[in-house]
Motif scaffolding. Structure first.
Motif, PDB file in Angstrom:
ATOM      1  N   GLY A  35      47.570  25.363   4.165  1.00 16.78           N
ATOM      2  CA  GLY A  35      47.265  24.007   3.709  1.00 16.78           C
ATOM      3  C   GLY A  35      45.901  24.064   3.038  1.00 16.78           C
ATOM      4  N   VAL A  36      45.337  22.885   2.765  1.00 15.15           N
ATOM      5  CA  VAL A  36      44.066  22.885   2.038  1.00 15.15           C
ATOM      6  C   VAL A  36      42.965  23.558   2.856  1.00 15.15           C
ATOM      7  N   THR A  37      43.025  23.434   4.192  1.00 18.69           N
ATOM      8  CA  THR A  37      41.973  24.037   5.015  1.00 18.69           C
ATOM      9  C   THR A  37      42.044  25.562   4.936  1.00 18.69           C
ATOM     10  N   ASP A  56      51.468  31.629   5.023  1.00 17.33           N
ATOM     11  CA  ASP A  56      51.940  30.320   5.484  1.00 17.33           C
ATOM     12  C   ASP A  56      53.405  30.437   5.879  1.00 17.33           C
ATOM     13  N   ALA A  57      53.773  29.659   6.892  1.00 10.60           N
ATOM     14  CA  ALA A  57      55.153  29.679   7.375  1.00 10.60           C
ATOM     15  C   ALA A  57      56.114  29.167   6.306  1.00 10.60           C
ATOM     16  N   THR A  64      50.727  18.898   5.964  1.00  9.48           N
ATOM     17  CA  THR A  64      50.066  17.629   5.648  1.00  9.48           C
ATOM     18  C   THR A  64      49.460  17.623   4.245  1.00  9.48           C
ATOM     19  N   SER A  65      49.094  18.795   3.748  1.00 12.16           N
ATOM     20  CA  SER A  65      48.318  18.851   2.505  1.00 12.16           C
ATOM     21  C   SER A  65      49.088  18.481   1.243  1.00 12.16           C
ATOM     22  N   SER A  68      49.177  13.463   1.689  1.00  8.98           N
ATOM     23  CA  SER A  68      48.024  12.593   1.928  1.00  8.98           C
ATOM     24  C   SER A  68      48.029  11.422   0.948  1.00  8.98           C
ATOM     25  N   SER A  69      46.981  10.603   0.999  1.00 13.09           N
ATOM     26  CA  SER A  69      46.816   9.523   0.007  1.00 13.09           C
ATOM     27  C   SER A  69      46.274  10.069  -1.309  1.00 13.09           C
ATOM     28  N   LEU A  71      43.309  11.009  -2.133  1.00 15.76           N
ATOM     29  CA  LEU A  71      41.992  10.519  -2.534  1.00 15.76           C
ATOM     30  C   LEU A  71      40.926  11.543  -2.181  1.00 15.76           C
ATOM     31  N   VAL A 203      53.847  33.337  10.996  1.00 12.53           N
ATOM     32  CA  VAL A 203      53.336  34.176  12.081  1.00 12.53           C
ATOM     33  C   VAL A 203      54.187  33.883  13.313  1.00 12.53           C
ATOM     34  N   GLN A 305      50.422  27.404  18.033  1.00 13.63           N
ATOM     35  CA  GLN A 305      49.903  28.741  17.723  1.00 13.63           C
ATOM     36  C   GLN A 305      48.960  29.220  18.818  1.00 13.63           C
ATOM     37  N   ARG A 409      48.451  13.436  10.422  1.00 16.75           N
ATOM     38  CA  ARG A 409      47.022  13.753  10.475  1.00 16.75           C
ATOM     39  C   ARG A 409      46.770  14.681  11.650  1.00 16.75           C
ATOM     40  N   LYS A 444      39.137  16.379   6.443  1.00 20.18           N
ATOM     41  CA  LYS A 444      39.894  15.681   5.409  1.00 20.18           C
ATOM     42  C   LYS A 444      40.115  16.638   4.258  1.00 20.18           C
ATOM     43  N   LEU A 445      41.062  16.293   3.428  1.00 22.28           N
ATOM     44  CA  LEU A 445      41.269  17.037   2.189  1.00 22.28           C
ATOM     45  C   LEU A 445      39.936  17.172   1.436  1.00 22.28           C
ATOM     46  N   THR A 446      39.216  16.062   1.348  1.00 18.95           N
ATOM     47  CA  THR A 446      37.971  16.009   0.578  1.00 18.95           C
ATOM     48  C   THR A 446      36.951  17.033   1.056  1.00 18.95           C
TER      49      THR A 446
HETATM   50  C1  LIG Z   1      48.875   9.933   5.604  1.00 22.81           C
HETATM   51  C2  LIG Z   1      47.659  10.764   5.351  1.00 22.81           C
HETATM   52  C3  LIG Z   1      46.785  10.416   4.329  1.00 22.81           C
HETATM   53  C4  LIG Z   1      45.657  11.189   4.102  1.00 22.81           C
HETATM   54  N1  LIG Z   1      44.865  10.884   3.048  1.00 22.81           N
HETATM   55  C5  LIG Z   1      43.772  11.613   2.783  1.00 22.81           C
HETATM   56  C6  LIG Z   1      43.000  11.325   1.639  1.00 22.81           C
HETATM   57  O1  LIG Z   1      43.332  10.462   0.839  1.00 22.81           O
HETATM   58  N2  LIG Z   1      41.890  12.070   1.442  1.00 22.81           N
HETATM   59  C7  LIG Z   1      41.507  13.051   2.289  1.00 22.81           C
HETATM   60  O2  LIG Z   1      40.466  13.645   2.052  1.00 22.81           O
HETATM   61  N3  LIG Z   1      42.261  13.395   3.364  1.00 22.81           N
HETATM   62  C8  LIG Z   1      43.389  12.700   3.620  1.00 22.81           C
HETATM   63  N4  LIG Z   1      44.187  13.020   4.677  1.00 22.81           N
HETATM   64  C9  LIG Z   1      43.821  14.152   5.513  1.00 22.81           C
HETATM   65  C10 LIG Z   1      44.263  15.472   4.891  1.00 22.81           C
HETATM   66  O3  LIG Z   1      45.495  15.347   4.238  1.00 22.81           O
HETATM   67  C11 LIG Z   1      44.373  16.538   5.972  1.00 22.81           C
HETATM   68  O4  LIG Z   1      43.170  16.581   6.691  1.00 22.81           O
HETATM   69  C12 LIG Z   1      44.623  17.929   5.399  1.00 22.81           C
HETATM   70  O5  LIG Z   1      45.684  17.930   4.473  1.00 22.81           O
HETATM   71  C13 LIG Z   1      44.934  18.895   6.530  1.00 22.81           C
HETATM   72  O6  LIG Z   1      45.105  20.162   5.980  1.00 22.81           O
HETATM   73  P1  LIG Z   1      45.349  21.432   6.895  1.00 22.81           P
HETATM   74  O7  LIG Z   1      45.334  22.591   5.988  1.00 22.81           O
HETATM   75  O8  LIG Z   1      44.382  21.422   8.013  1.00 22.81           O
HETATM   76  O9  LIG Z   1      46.788  21.193   7.526  1.00 22.81           O
HETATM   77  P2  LIG Z   1      48.218  21.418   6.841  1.00 22.81           P
HETATM   78  O10 LIG Z   1      48.207  21.002   5.429  1.00 22.81           O
HETATM   79  O11 LIG Z   1      49.232  20.781   7.712  1.00 22.81           O
HETATM   80  O12 LIG Z   1      48.390  22.984   6.851  1.00 22.81           O
HETATM   81  C14 LIG Z   1      48.767  23.707   7.995  1.00 22.81           C
HETATM   82  C15 LIG Z   1      49.665  24.817   7.528  1.00 22.81           C
HETATM   83  O13 LIG Z   1      49.903  25.712   8.613  1.00 22.81           O
HETATM   84  C16 LIG Z   1      51.165  26.277   8.386  1.00 22.81           C
HETATM   85  N5  LIG Z   1      51.675  26.910   9.597  1.00 22.81           N
HETATM   86  C17 LIG Z   1      52.074  26.317  10.741  1.00 22.81           C
HETATM   87  N6  LIG Z   1      52.532  27.233  11.607  1.00 22.81           N
HETATM   88  C18 LIG Z   1      52.419  28.441  11.004  1.00 22.81           C
HETATM   89  C19 LIG Z   1      52.752  29.771  11.372  1.00 22.81           C
HETATM   90  N7  LIG Z   1      53.319  30.056  12.546  1.00 22.81           N
HETATM   91  N8  LIG Z   1      52.515  30.775  10.491  1.00 22.81           N
HETATM   92  C20 LIG Z   1      51.959  30.514   9.286  1.00 22.81           C
HETATM   93  N9  LIG Z   1      51.644  29.266   8.888  1.00 22.81           N
HETATM   94  C21 LIG Z   1      51.868  28.242   9.730  1.00 22.81           C
HETATM   95  C22 LIG Z   1      52.010  25.092   7.935  1.00 22.81           C
HETATM   96  O14 LIG Z   1      53.181  25.504   7.244  1.00 22.81           O
HETATM   97  C23 LIG Z   1      51.032  24.332   7.057  1.00 22.81           C
HETATM   98  O15 LIG Z   1      51.201  24.614   5.680  1.00 22.81           O
HETATM   99  C24 LIG Z   1      45.360  12.298   4.916  1.00 22.81           C
HETATM  100  C25 LIG Z   1      46.248  12.659   5.934  1.00 22.81           C
HETATM  101  C26 LIG Z   1      47.400  11.910   6.133  1.00 22.81           C
HETATM  102  C27 LIG Z   1      48.376  12.323   7.172  1.00 22.81           C
END
Ligand SMILES: Cc1cc2nc3c(=O)[nH]c(=O)nc-3n(C[C@H](O)[C@H](O)[C@H](O)COP(=O)(O)OP(=O)(O)OC[C@H]3O[C@@H](n4cnc5c(N)ncnc54)[C@H](O)[C@@H]3O)c2cc1C
Length: 630
Positions: A35-37, A56-57, A64-65, A68-69, A71, A203, A305, A409, A444-446
């Motif tokens: 994801g974005v993180t 990534d799986a 989640t990435s 989102s909204s 923004l 994984v 995990q 989230r 957050k994404l930001t």
């Molecule tokens: C409704 C909503 C609106 C939002 N709006 C905003 C916004 O406007 N602006 C903003 O800044 N933030 C926003 N956010 C927050 C932001 O979207 C999240 O904080 C961010 O996308 C989280 O990213 P992540 O990489 O941590 O998680 P994820 O994007 O969920 O990434 C986790 C990844 O781990 C992978 N994974 C899981 N298990 C395994 C495994 N066993 N092996 C390998 N990979 C695995 C998954 O496939 C997934 O791709 C919003 C969130 C939501 C829910």
């Protein structure tokens, strides 16, 4: 710097490279989760000169990435929660993305905040806006966004005729981005700086150092070089000549290294982690990856995990569902580039301009079902429509809804037993799971970039000095062109019959990488034609998604590259046939494989849409499961 091209052959080479790591030749950092993180962590580590892998799986941004909204903002809501540090940090990141890191992808957008009362609300919201503007001041730099301004009832009506207003409002600036595109562009940029990346490679277990023999065990990663130059893409270094690592069909654990034990059932006790076991979903081959430090960036999957690592340490993560709907642009009258933000009972509601659509959301409700398939219910859609209609002069109907999507989230859970996700801060947390592994969650994404910096600093904390993060000055691929003017624009318009809107849309998706799409069109001029069923896109974009952006399935192309998940009324079903024909040769699909992809994609869309007709999350999950079995 390399090209960062993610095509099927590059993916296969990446898996070979990851599988060739060994206890003697580990990666410096392995990131689990794209994801974005995780994408940000991979880029941060690669640009420090570390040897990095990321898997990534599913598809990049399939969690989640992509939901989102979209923004890139400080988050006015967090001002109300007095989370000043988070707002200031996010505003700084917003401006950095807008001006330096991704000006092609991150675009300014303005919002109006309609007021509930002429005096008290104006004073309260106005002081918040003043603080928001002040927090974005960076000494020695020009403002990236204009200051907020007050609008009287007449001024607001003329800017946003579709809004019901008695007391006027306040207009301010923020930014927006295609979240999935930001994520896979981060992955590509990381690969261009030497990272090794494979999607659709979950994984499935963790490798533990055997207490007596494995010299590779330990909780801190060591850079392969410390001069800030990019590390290896894995093609030339770190390959094991012995038989202690590699790819194997099935789940034969004997393929693991002699010096490690695997703990897929999670029975371990927090012993040092020296890598992971993963599976290539395209070939069903299992392989191991060795790393000095493994970073879990798995969002709402983090607890699962952590359990798999066998450690009892870790973060508790609450999943909170937020949904969005899209409606046609002409259903709400407003000046271009202007949206609305308004308060709801549990959250804030945004009405956001998104091309030919409005993106409207969100909600904030606890999600207690499987985190793999967050689903929208009819009740969610009604809630968003009700909240939007509270401020719109012409009510929206259910039939106006083009598409809907749900995201979860990943919120770091407070110690108390509270299930009320609205009180949980969006700040992130990093924690050691076991020596050699840590998790980063929240944010957050930001703020992906600062989260990534923290995660890599954490992984390197035992090594002093270690290379510092450089991502503040590393633009993402494509960032060097945000505009085409003059004769070049005229030439492109004339050559392909594109209007300015089409050209600008392409520039905001690809920046200077647009040249790579034009090269494909030079080879096959028919690729300049619009895609049937998704006519705002060109055929070349589907081909490019596979040849350069890491897509290997129809949903990867249609939902996370072309965004038919939110922009097409049929979620891409009509376009799927044309897209399948375009990408089948690159993906080696024969007629049978193509038919299976089409069937799988159509069934998934049908199951999601069936769930949208149910009332509760539990009913939606049951309906989705029943439809998926059909
Ligand atoms: C409704 C909503 C609106 C939002 N709006 C905003 C916004 O406007 N602006 C903003 O800044 N933030 C926003 N956010 C927050 C932001 O979207 C999240 O904080 C961010 O996308 C989280 O990213 P992540 O990489 O941590 O998680 P994820 O994007 O969920 O990434 C986790 C990844 O781990 C992978 N994974 C899981 N298990 C395994 C495994 N066993 N092996 C390998 N990979 C695995 C998954 O496939 C997934 O791709 C919003 C969130 C939501 C829910």
């Amino acid at each position: 710097m390399r090209t960062g091209r993610l095509d099927p052959a590059a993916r296969s080479r990446a898996i070979d490279t990851l599988a060739r790591t060994s206890a003697a030749t580990p990666l410096d950092i392995l990131v689990v989760g794209g994801g974005v993180t995780g994408a940000g962590v991979a880029l941060d580590a690669a640009t420090r000169g570390l040897r990095v892998g990321i898997v990534d799986a599913g598809d990049w941004a399939s969690g989640t990435s992509s939901k989102s909204s979209k923004l890139v903002h400080g988050g006015l809501r967090y001002l109300e929660m007095l989370d000043f540090a988070l707002v200031a940090e996010a505003l700084r990141e917003r401006d950095l993305l807008l001006t330096t890191l991704a000006p092609h992808l991150v675009r300014p957008v303005s919002f109006v905040f309609p007021l509930d009362s002429p005096v008290a609300d104006r004073a309260y919201i106005g002081s918040g806006m003043t603080l928001y503007d002040a927090m974005a001041i960076r000494p020695g730099t020009r403002r990236a966004m204009p200051l907020h301004r007050h609008l009287g009832p007449r001024g607001l009506r003329s800017r946003f005729p579709g809004l019901r207003t008695e007391h006027g409002g306040i207009e301010y600036g923020d930014a927006q981005v295609d979240d999935a595109r930001l994520t896979h562009t981060l992955i590509r940029t990381a690969v261009a700086h030497g990272a090794v990346a494979a999607n659709h490679a979950p994984v499935t277990g963790y490798l533990h150092a055997s207490e007596s023999t494995d010299g590779a065990a330990g909780g801190s990663a060591t850079p392969s070089n410390s001069d800030g130059e990019s590390g290896s893409d894995g093609s030339g270094t770190g390959r094991a000549s012995g038989g202690d690592t590699g790819r194997a069909s099935g789940a034969d654990s004997s393929a693991g290294p002699a010096s490690c034990t695997e703990d897929p059932a999670g029975r371990g006790t927090g012993r040092p982690i020296v890598g992971v076991r993963a599976r290539d979903e395209l070939t069903a081959e299992e392989f191991t990856i060795h790393a000095r430090h493994t970073v879990l960036a798995t969002g709402v999957w983090t607890e699962r995990q952590q359990q798999l690592t066998g450690s009892s340490a870790g973060l508790r993560v609450l999943a909170s569902k937020g949904i969005h709907i899209t409606v046609p642009r002409d259903r709400i009258a407003a000046d271009p580039g202007l949206g609305v933000i308004t308060r709801t009972e549990t959250s804030v509601l945004f009405i956001i301009p998104w091309g030919e659509l409005w993106l409207i959301g969100t909600t904030d409700t606890p999600w207690r079902e499987s985190v793999s398939h967050p689903l929208v219910t009819a009740e969610d859609i009604e809630r968003v429509l009700t909240n939007a209609n509270a401020v719109l002069s012409e009510p929206l109907e259910r039939t106006d809804v083009v598409a809907a999507y749900a995201g979860l989230r990943p919120l770091v859970q407070p110690p108390a037993d509270s299930d009320d996700s609205t009180r949980v801060s969006r700040e992130h947390a990093t924690k050691e799971i076991a020596p050699g592994a840590s998790a980063i969650v929240g944010g957050k994404l930001t703020t992906y970039r600062v989260m990534a910096e923290d995660a890599v600093d954490f992984a390197l904390r035992a090594r002093r000095p270690h290379p510092r993060s450089r991502t503040e000055s590393v633009p993402l691929l494509g960032a060097d062109i945000t505009e085409i003017t003059g004769p070049r624009r005229e030439r492109l318009r004339a050559a392909h019959g594109w209007d300015d809107a089409r050209l600008d849309r392409l520039l905001h998706r690809y920046g200077s990488l647009l040249g790579e799409l034009l090269d494909l069109i030079d080879e096959r001029p028919e690729l300049a034609e619009p895609l049937p069923g998704a006519r705002e896109h060109l055929a070349v974009e589907a081909v490019y998604a596979v040849r350069a952006e890491g897509a290997v399935h129809l949903a990867d192309v249609l939902h996370r590259r072309l965004r038919c998940d939110l922009a097409c009324a049929d979620r891409g079903v009509e376009a799927a046939r044309a897209v399948a024909a375009l990408i089948a040769p690159d993906l080696g699909w024969d007629a049978e494989a193509t038919a299976a992809e089409l069937q799988g994609f159509t069934a998934e869309v049908a199951a999601q849409r069936a769930a949208e007709r149910t009332r509760t999350d539990a009913e939606a999950v049951a309906e989705y499961a029943a439809r998926s079995r059909e």
